[in-house]
Design a protein around this motif. Structure first.
Motif, short mmCIF file in Angstrom:
data_model
loop_
_atom_site.label_atom_id
_atom_site.label_comp_id
_atom_site.label_asym_id
_atom_site.label_seq_id
_atom_site.Cartn_x
_atom_site.Cartn_y
_atom_site.Cartn_z
N ASP A 18 17.44 53.69 104.07
CA ASP A 18 16.73 55.77 104.40
C ASP A 18 15.54 55.99 103.09
O ASP A 18 16.02 54.93 101.27
N LEU A 19 15.10 56.39 103.16
CA LEU A 19 13.92 56.67 102.14
C LEU A 19 12.95 57.65 101.95
O LEU A 19 13.28 58.40 102.65
N GLU A 20 13.08 58.16 100.80
CA GLU A 20 12.45 59.47 101.04
C GLU A 20 10.52 59.29 100.33
O GLU A 20 11.22 58.58 99.17
N PHE A 21 9.51 59.95 100.68
CA PHE A 21 8.09 59.93 100.11
C PHE A 21 7.80 61.35 99.44
O PHE A 21 8.51 62.29 100.06
N ASP A 22 6.77 60.51 98.94
CA ASP A 22 5.73 61.98 97.61
C ASP A 22 4.61 61.91 99.09
O ASP A 22 4.46 61.54 100.22
N ALA A 23 4.60 62.99 98.90
CA ALA A 23 3.46 63.87 99.36
C ALA A 23 2.45 63.78 99.65
O ALA A 23 1.93 63.48 100.65
N LYS A 24 2.26 62.32 98.74
CA LYS A 24 0.33 61.74 98.70
C LYS A 24 0.35 59.82 98.86
O LYS A 24 0.12 60.26 100.11
N ILE A 25 1.41 59.91 97.90
CA ILE A 25 0.78 58.29 97.95
C ILE A 25 2.28 57.92 97.95
O ILE A 25 3.36 57.79 97.12
N ASN A 26 2.69 56.54 98.56
CA ASN A 26 3.87 55.73 98.53
C ASN A 26 3.36 54.54 98.45
O ASN A 26 2.38 53.46 99.67
N CYS A 27 3.94 53.13 96.97
CA CYS A 27 4.11 52.14 97.40
C CYS A 27 4.59 51.36 97.18
O CYS A 27 6.05 51.37 97.38
N PHE A 28 5.00 50.10 98.30
CA PHE A 28 5.93 49.46 98.35
C PHE A 28 5.60 47.62 98.04
O PHE A 28 4.10 47.60 98.40
N VAL A 29 6.17 47.47 97.38
CA VAL A 29 6.48 45.73 96.18
C VAL A 29 6.92 45.48 96.21
O VAL A 29 7.81 45.75 96.42
N GLY A 30 6.12 44.31 96.63
CA GLY A 30 7.74 42.64 96.74
C GLY A 30 7.03 41.65 96.93
O GLY A 30 5.83 41.79 97.71
N ASP A 31 7.50 40.81 96.78
CA ASP A 31 7.51 39.61 98.02
C ASP A 31 7.18 39.56 99.11
O ASP A 31 7.24 40.41 99.59
N ASN A 32 6.40 38.46 99.29
CA ASN A 32 5.51 38.16 101.00
C ASN A 32 7.75 37.81 101.77
O ASN A 32 8.22 37.55 101.18
N GLY A 33 7.69 38.72 102.47
CA GLY A 33 8.76 38.13 103.48
C GLY A 33 9.94 39.59 102.86
O GLY A 33 11.18 39.62 104.05
N VAL A 34 9.45 40.61 102.51
CA VAL A 34 10.72 40.84 102.57
C VAL A 34 10.74 42.50 103.08
O VAL A 34 11.95 43.69 102.53
#
Length: 359
Positions: A18-34
């Protein structure tokens, strides 16, 4: 238009998210495969009713699960749009808008305009004409329902004509009157598609060239060209000339389903003469142009997804892209990257609110 909330059940590698987002910029960071790209693909799925990366819907169900559900809450024109896309193995996919299932998925296209920029876009350069036609058709269809209808009708008649050609070959028979019925329908739908593709490319080229210059800062000339045999002959004439060939190969060898979109840099094919950096800039410019074209046509700001685009781009090009998206013309943006620090440094330069999700 913004996506406020997203819920995933058994989608790709996610059992539940479950995710709640910002109205402007949303970044997903992490290793490959996550699963960074999988979240972005789920957002795309809600807009188009299918995955951007894997068109076989059942393969998007998590291993050892029987179904997936993607649930999104959007805010558009001061209205809430709740979209749910679900699939159970061995059954038909269901898309619901505010609790009501669509009878035809085509009715959903264009409701939630979205543009994705991904490393997979390189297929537009290296693959065959089918990939580039799909790009062109996808852009036009999001803002033109009559175009989408004509395209679906054309493809249906094309499949029927091809089946008839196979029937003739297998049964050593030929019925020109029956074939002519399909020829006339192909011409009707094909002419409409051809004219609208011409209009699109004429309007799109200057937007694309402007975006390329903004991204690279270069003055090198880039261009697009719509290649179609219908410029020289109408479809009726083309079908007549190719009749013997079509009977021999048992499929329709001419028509708008054979058209292409040529990519040029300094008047040469970018596939052969463009560097890796030029090709990547070309594709990003193409997608930014798509964004601006769709915004103008639909009067709605599309969602923009940037999947791992900062990889393999030099700092100068990244700076140009950051400057472009730091603009009131852009709405909600979703970004994925393997380097959390790099991402934060980039989004801090954009004077907008943001959220970073570490996976």
């Amino acid at each position: 238009m913004i996506l406020k909330q997203l819920s995933l059940i058994n989608y790709k590698n996610f059992e539940s998210k479950d995710l709640e987002f910002d109205a402007k910029i949303n970044c997903f960071v992490g290793d490959n495969g996550v699963g960074k790209t999988n979240i972005l693909d789920a957002i795309y799925h809600l807009s188009f009713g299918k995955s951007y990366f894997n068109p076989v819907s059942s393969q998007n169900i998590k291993h050892n699960a029987d179904f997936f559900v993607i649930d999104g809450t959007f805010e558009k024109d001061e209205r809430t749009e709740k979209i749910v896309c679900s699939l159970k193995r061995n059954t038909k996919k269901i898309i619901k808008r505010n609790g009501k299932p669509y009878e035809r998925f085509a009715d959903h296209i264009g409701l939630l305009p979205l543009v994705i920029i991904s490393p997979a876009d390189r297929d537009l350069i290296i693959e065959g004409s089918d990939t580039r036609r799909k790009f062109m058709d996808g852009v036009i269809s999001q803002s033109d329902k009559s175009y989408l209808k004509a395209l679906m009708n054309y493809n249906k008649v094309l499949a029927q004509r091809n089946a008839l050609l196979k029937y003739f070959a297998v049964n050593h028979t030929f019925e020109p009157a029956t074939l002519e019925v399909y020829n006339k329908q192909l011409q009707t739908f094909g002419n409409e598609i051809f004219e609208k593709r011409k209009e699109f490319v004429t309007a799109f080229i200057p937007i694309f060239q402007e975006q390329y210059k903004a991204i690279t800062g270069d003055t090198e000339k880039v261009d697009l060209r719509y290649d179609s045999k219908l410029y020289k002959d109408d479809l009726s004439g083309l079908l007549e000339k190719s009749l013997e060939k079509d009977r021999a190969v048992q499929y329709t060898s001419v028509g708008i389903h054979k058209d292409d979109l040529s990519f040029k840099i300094k008047e040469y094919p970018i596939k052969k003469f463009g560097s890796q950096g030029q090709q990547k800039s070309f594709l990003i410019a193409l997608k930014f142009a798509q964004f601006h074209f769709m915004k103008e046509q639909s009067n709605t700001t599309p969602i923009l997804i940037l999947d791992d685009i900062f990889d393999k781009l030099d700092e100068n090009r990244v700076a140009h892209i950051v400057a472009l998206v730091d603009d009131s013309n852009f709405g909600q943006i979703f970004v994925s990257d393997t380097h959390a620090e790099r991402t934060e440094n980039v989004v801090k330069k954009i004077h907008q609110t943001y959220k970073i999700f570490k996976l």
